[in-house]
Design an enzyme around this catalytic site. Structure first.
Site, PDB file in Angstrom:
ATOM      1  N   GLN A  93       0.825  -1.209   0.000  1.00 36.83           N
ATOM      2  CA  GLN A  93       0.000   0.000   0.000  1.00 36.83           C
ATOM      3  C   GLN A  93       0.856   1.253   0.000  1.00 36.83           C
ATOM      4  O   GLN A  93       2.080   1.199   0.177  1.00 36.83           O
ATOM      5  CB  GLN A  93      -0.923  -0.005   1.218  1.00 36.83           C
ATOM      6  CG  GLN A  93      -0.188  -0.145   2.539  1.00 36.83           C
ATOM      7  CD  GLN A  93      -1.122  -0.457   3.699  1.00 36.83           C
ATOM      8  OE1 GLN A  93      -1.251   0.355   4.623  1.00 36.83           O
ATOM      9  NE2 GLN A  93      -1.762  -1.622   3.666  1.00 36.83           N
ATOM     10  N   HIS A  95       0.310   5.752   1.007  1.00 32.12           N
ATOM     11  CA  HIS A  95      -0.570   6.769   1.572  1.00 32.12           C
ATOM     12  C   HIS A  95      -0.334   8.112   0.894  1.00 32.12           C
ATOM     13  O   HIS A  95       0.800   8.432   0.514  1.00 32.12           O
ATOM     14  CB  HIS A  95      -0.333   6.925   3.072  1.00 32.12           C
ATOM     15  CG  HIS A  95      -0.435   5.656   3.840  1.00 32.12           C
ATOM     16  ND1 HIS A  95      -1.512   4.816   3.755  1.00 32.12           N
ATOM     17  CD2 HIS A  95       0.437   5.074   4.717  1.00 32.12           C
ATOM     18  CE1 HIS A  95      -1.326   3.773   4.549  1.00 32.12           C
ATOM     19  NE2 HIS A  95      -0.145   3.906   5.135  1.00 32.12           N
ATOM     20  N   GLU A 113       3.875   8.214   8.480  1.00 32.61           N
ATOM     21  CA  GLU A 113       3.889   7.372   9.668  1.00 32.61           C
ATOM     22  C   GLU A 113       5.314   6.885   9.948  1.00 32.61           C
ATOM     23  O   GLU A 113       6.253   7.150   9.184  1.00 32.61           O
ATOM     24  CB  GLU A 113       2.954   6.171   9.489  1.00 32.61           C
ATOM     25  CG  GLU A 113       3.327   5.252   8.337  1.00 32.61           C
ATOM     26  CD  GLU A 113       2.244   4.235   8.017  1.00 32.61           C
ATOM     27  OE1 GLU A 113       1.051   4.516   8.274  1.00 32.61           O
ATOM     28  OE2 GLU A 113       2.586   3.168   7.492  1.00 32.61           O
ATOM     29  N   HIS A 170       4.854   0.351   0.769  1.00 31.44           N
ATOM     30  CA  HIS A 170       5.260  -0.380   1.959  1.00 31.44           C
ATOM     31  C   HIS A 170       4.258  -1.446   2.340  1.00 31.44           C
ATOM     32  O   HIS A 170       3.110  -1.432   1.890  1.00 31.44           O
ATOM     33  CB  HIS A 170       5.438   0.585   3.142  1.00 31.44           C
ATOM     34  CG  HIS A 170       4.143   1.217   3.576  1.00 31.44           C
ATOM     35  ND1 HIS A 170       3.624   2.337   2.971  1.00 31.44           N
ATOM     36  CD2 HIS A 170       3.255   0.888   4.551  1.00 31.44           C
ATOM     37  CE1 HIS A 170       2.486   2.670   3.558  1.00 31.44           C
ATOM     38  NE2 HIS A 170       2.244   1.804   4.526  1.00 31.44           N
ATOM     39  N   ARG A 190      -4.481   0.600  -1.566  1.00 34.95           N
ATOM     40  CA  ARG A 190      -3.921  -0.739  -1.758  1.00 34.95           C
ATOM     41  C   ARG A 190      -3.463  -0.920  -3.201  1.00 34.95           C
ATOM     42  O   ARG A 190      -4.182  -0.594  -4.133  1.00 34.95           O
ATOM     43  CB  ARG A 190      -4.956  -1.816  -1.427  1.00 34.95           C
ATOM     44  CG  ARG A 190      -5.325  -1.910   0.030  1.00 34.95           C
ATOM     45  CD  ARG A 190      -6.134  -3.168   0.322  1.00 34.95           C
ATOM     46  NE  ARG A 190      -6.827  -3.026   1.595  1.00 34.95           N
ATOM     47  CZ  ARG A 190      -8.086  -2.616   1.713  1.00 34.95           C
ATOM     48  NH1 ARG A 190      -8.803  -2.361   0.634  1.00 34.95           N
ATOM     49  NH2 ARG A 190      -8.636  -2.486   2.895  1.00 34.95           N
TER      50      ARG A 190
END
Length: 313
Positions: A93, A95, A113, A170, A190
């Site tokens: 996936q 982001h 993150e 990642h 995804r």
């Protein structure tokens, strides 16, 4: 002014397991519990205050009604702390960044993150980055399913740390437990899910167009320039400090005095037992607890044997 202890929220996932129970003693909703949203004001899983005058309120309510506890200029509680149990491989996936998420996800924050590896089975690995040199090559390799050529695999062990900025392709691999500090967002695109199906035989949705839009191509490796300092009985390691968050590990092995925090602090107890003392009041700390030291909490002392992850915006 009291420490604010929070009740975690658990999320079932197709790749989840039971390690959050065996490792931290949590009561889980099922044998496929993938995520503990430990400190969250996100509407998809808000934490509940457990103690003090605000007991029973959500963290989001506290952010809105008691802004003096945080002293932040952010419109919403900006961070989300999770524990993840990858009993199986997570989907590959990526982001989006803030600007893309605002335009395409109804004003949601982007999602940068980072991961602290709490535990890893022998041979465990993660997917971190890719081998494509151009966006056209990236799209072509996805279309052709050339995953072994595209994906970059990294072996991991307990104590490793990874900074995962938005745009990074990642995935956590099977057998990994992590503490994740992230922007308060639930947006994931995804790219590949191993052709898995749910209980109804349906494959999970992929988001290839958006994923290709937002992936950083070529992959950019982030530097790992950690800073370590010693303060009485505590070793403090700063893993990352930028406009999104600061994340530290505090290894407490004896009594340590800390000055009054200049900002609110988010604290997760990953291991051990100890005590937090402040203004004549003591708080017993144990593995699996998560709490916030609000702005104005004052000077405090930590003692015992504790492994803490401490973060702030």
């Amino acid at each position: 002014m009291e420490a604010i202890f929070l009740q975690p929220v658990f999320q079932e996932r197709i790749w989840g397991g039971v390690k959050l129970k065996t490792m931290f003693g949590y009561e889980l909703p099922s044998a496929h519990t993938g995520e503990c949203w430990a400190v969250s004001a996100h509407p998809n899983g808000p934490s509940i205050v457990q103690n003090g005058p605000f007991a029973g309120q959500t963290l989001g309510e506290l952010w809105t009604t008691q802004p003096q506890l945080f002293g932040s200029q952010a419109e919403r509680f900006p961070l989300l702390t999770k524990l993840l149990d990858a009993s199986d491989d997570l989907s590959v996936q990526v982001h989006p960044a803030d600007d893309y998420a605002r335009r395409h996800e109804g004003g949601e924050l982007g999602k940068t993150e980072c991961w602290y590896i709490v535990a890893a089975d022998p041979g465990a690995q993660i997917i971190f980055g890719h081998q494509a040199r151009t966006r056209e090559q990236y799209a072509a390799m996805i279309e052709a399913g050339r995953w072994d050529e595209l994906l970059s695999y990294v072996p991991v062990q307990a104590g490793d740390f990874f900074y995962v900025p938005s745009g990074t392709l990642h995935a956590l691999g099977k057998g990994v437990v992590v503490l994740e500090t992230q922007q308060s967002s639930d947006t994931t695109y995804r790219v590949y899910d191993y052709d898995r199906t749910d209980a109804q035989g349906n494959r999970r949705e992929l988001h290839l167009e958006k994923a290709i839009d937002v992936t950083t191509v070529p992959h950019e490796a982030s530097s790992q320039d950690y800073r370590v300092e010693r303060r009485e009985g505590t070793e403090l390691t700063t893993y990352v400090s930028n406009r999104f968050f600061t994340v530290q590990e505090w290894q407490v092995s004896g009594p340590t005095a800390f000055p009054a925090p200049e900002r609110y602090l988010i604290v997760s107890v990953l291991d051990g037992e100890g005590e937090l003392q402040a203004d004549g009041k003591g708080y017993s700390l144990r593995k699996g607890e998560h709490f916030i030291l609000p702005l104005g909490f004052g000077a405090f002392t930590l003692d015992g044997r504790l492994e803490l992850i401490v973060s702030h915006e």
